[in-house]
Design an enzyme around this catalytic site. Structure first.
Site, PDB file in Angstrom:
ATOM      1  N   ARG A 167       0.680  -1.011  -0.046  1.00  0.00           N
ATOM      2  CA  ARG A 167       0.147  -0.283   0.116  1.00  0.00           C
ATOM      3  C   ARG A 167       0.692   1.225  -0.151  1.00  0.00           C
ATOM      4  O   ARG A 167       1.470   1.502   0.413  1.00  0.00           O
ATOM      5  CB  ARG A 167      -1.394   0.165   1.379  1.00  0.00           C
ATOM      6  CG  ARG A 167      -1.895   1.291   1.196  1.00  0.00           C
ATOM      7  CD  ARG A 167      -2.673   1.014   2.162  1.00  0.00           C
ATOM      8  NE  ARG A 167      -2.790   0.978   3.223  1.00  0.00           N
ATOM      9  CZ  ARG A 167      -3.340   1.321   4.811  1.00  0.00           C
ATOM     10  NH1 ARG A 167      -4.226   1.558   4.230  1.00  0.00           N
ATOM     11  NH2 ARG A 167      -2.923   1.537   5.465  1.00  0.00           N
ATOM     12  N   ASP A 447      -3.961   3.098  14.231  1.00  0.00           N
ATOM     13  CA  ASP A 447      -2.987   3.739  13.860  1.00  0.00           C
ATOM     14  C   ASP A 447      -3.649   5.027  13.419  1.00  0.00           C
ATOM     15  O   ASP A 447      -4.539   6.086  14.109  1.00  0.00           O
ATOM     16  CB  ASP A 447      -2.949   3.021  12.294  1.00  0.00           C
ATOM     17  CG  ASP A 447      -4.264   2.894  11.664  1.00  0.00           C
ATOM     18  OD1 ASP A 447      -5.182   3.406  11.494  1.00  0.00           O
ATOM     19  OD2 ASP A 447      -4.239   1.707  10.896  1.00  0.00           O
TER      20      ASP A 447
END
Length: 531
Positions: A167, A447
């Protein structure tokens, strides 16, 4: 848009950083490749970012997201995505994490079908972190990846590791250490370009891609740009068109109304969509930030069974399976709790319930953030999904109208929820400024997405005025300032990740929360403070 057949003539990008130790990643040929990507994509990227701002201005003025009238034919016509590669036919459990060396080895060995190596929300994008990640992934692809811990323990990749998917950063994030013709490059193109340049041929030779996860898309035009960039890369690297495959995260509120269109834009290379639930909640907050009637309660109350999230995930399944693409479930943020069996079992029970909901709804796979959760999720999917996927489950029963997709969920704002948001936003931001992109806080792996939820809710709660806690005490900016000062002192005096950057993080959060406008992303102003 057709990709030009001629090769671009370009000079190497200018690297504004110490390159010693990365000469084999930042080669003249690799830098020239980055320059070609930048010159091709940058004008359109800037136009697309401007279009985002224009859409948000309309939402701030009272408009609401909806399905597009001009793309109705795409939604209603019959078409399918291209054949999905054999390596991605079974994705029942995927593990995600940063591109740190030990993490990559543990993830590849975890028993998951796929490892998503993340340059985005679980990584703090210091230049060293990003380039070390490229080195680590190059070694993983070449089969030479190994790590020795300070205590002398050796780590190596086992036979039959998870399939590697990368990603890159979203379209909005810059890479200030790389410029082309005086323009700062997009972090997305640096991450994608270096990985593709160094690994595409080795992966293609083994029928393993390269494969990518594409984050933060808001419109089909952004998917078109990615498709053009991927085709340009294939042409430039001498790969057959369609070699590079992509899964798209549906993690913004505008994107949920364009899932058919996004699949169509990438139809020759897309393999699925993913329910990026945490970023999706953040995007709901950000997109509807000025709509007082759509405030959300404590984060812990915003679960996947509330109507706007349940409908989003089921519409994603219906959309994907109609087009022959996979519908991936969301992240389980729980992590094992050591030393407290009862608390650990309660956490694992939440994971099992979440994965059972996903597999019974028709998802083809799911995400976990910790290797210990792979077996938990796999057990649920193995028992309820004996086939490699569930493309046969069409979910024609799902009816998802605009109002349901943006309906707020009921609930309350508690003092503990407010305080937790302050703590999570502060501790995560401080750790991020120290270079950490994943931070365990109160037995959850936080996160950037979950930190974004916390700070966006705080901004909304103190700026909409006249809001109250469950005990009817008023919510105001003074309360935020007091909570922030308390948690900053605790963090500064602790040995927790981020302790050294507590004051920097507090100053940033205070400025963002006091501001009259909600900042689009925490990571943009924080990036300027990142070493």
């Amino acid at each position: 848009m057709a990709v030009p057949s001629e090769k671009f003539v370009s000079t190497p990008a200018q690297i504004h950083a110490e390159t010693r130790g990365y000469e084999d990643i930042l080669t003249p040929e690799a830098l020239a490749f980055l320059a070609r990507l930048h010159r091709y994509a940058e004008p359109r990227r800037q136009q697309l970012l401007k279009a985002r701002a224009q859409r948000q201005a309309r939402y701030d003025a009272g408009a609401l997201p909806d399905f597009r009238a001009d793309t109705k034919a795409i939604r209603e016509s019959d078409w399918n995505v291209a054949t999905i590669p054999a390596a991605l036919q079974d994705r029942r459990v995927e593990i995600t994490g940063p591109v740190e060396r030990k993490m990559i080895i543990n993830a590849l060995n975890s028993g998951a079908k796929v490892f998503m190596a993340d340059f985005e929300d679980s990584s703090a994008p210091s230049f060293a972190n990003q380039l070390d990640g490229q080195v680590n992934l190059r070694d993983a692809v070449s089969g030479t990846l190994e790590y020795r811990s300070p205590d002398g323990k050796d780590y190596r990749v086992d036979a039959n590791p998870a399939v590697l998917v990368v990603r890159p950063r979203g379209w909005h994030l810059p890479e200030r250490h790389v410029s082309v013709d005086g323009e700062t490059m997009a972090g997305a193109l640096v991450d994608f370009g270096l990985y593709a340049f160094h690994n595409a041929h080795a992966l293609h030779a083994r029928d393993l891609g390269p494969y990518f996860y594409l984050p933060k898309l808001e419109a089909m035009e952004e998917a078109v740009l990615w498709d053009d960039v991927l085709a340009l890369a294939e042409d430039d690297l001498g790969l057959p068109i369609g070699t590079i495959k992509a899964t798209v995260l549906i993690e913004t509120l505008p994107a949920v109304f364009q899932m058919h269109e996004i699949l169509h834009a990438l139809r020759n290379r897309v393999v699925g969509l993913n329910c990026g639930r945490w970023d999706y909640i953040f995007s709901y907050l950000k997109t509807l930030r000025r709509h007082r009637d759509r405030l959300l309660p404590d984060r812990g109350q915003v679960v996947m069974t509330v109507p706007f999230l349940k409908t989003y995930s089921e519409l994603l399944i219906q959309t994907c399976h109609r087009r022959g693409a996979f519908a991936m479930g969301g992240m389980a943020a729980q992590i094992p709790i050591k030393g407290d069996d009862a608390a650990n079992e309660a956490a694992m029970a939440k994971v099992r319930a979440d994965k059972l909901r996903e597999v019974q709804a028709g998802h083809d796979g799911t995400w976990v953030a910790h290797p210990a959760l792979v077996a938990v999720a796999k057990d649920i999917f193995d028992r309820h999904m004996p086939s490699s996927n569930q493309l046969h489950i069409k979910r024609e029963d799902v009816v998802a109208d605009r109002d349901t997709l943006i309906s707020p969920c009921g609930g309350t704002i508690s003092r503990s929820g407010f305080d937790n948001n302050v703590e999570v936003a502060l501790r995560y931001t401080a750790a991020w400024l120290e270079g950490l992109g994943c931070v365990p806080i109160h037995n959850l792996m936080e996160d950037a997405a979950t930190a974004e939820i916390a700070r966006a809710q705080l901004w909304q709660w103190v700026h909409h005025g006249s809001l109250e806690f469950t005990d009817h005490a008023p919510i105001d900016i003074a309360l935020f300032d007091h909570a922030l000062a308390t948690h900053t002192h605790r963090l500064r005096e602790s040995t927790l990740p981020g302790a050294k950057r507590a004051d920097d993080a507090a100053h940033l959060l205070a400025s963002l929360t006091h501001a009259e406008q909600l900042s689009d992303f925490l990571t943009l102003p924080a990036y300027e403070k990142l070493a």
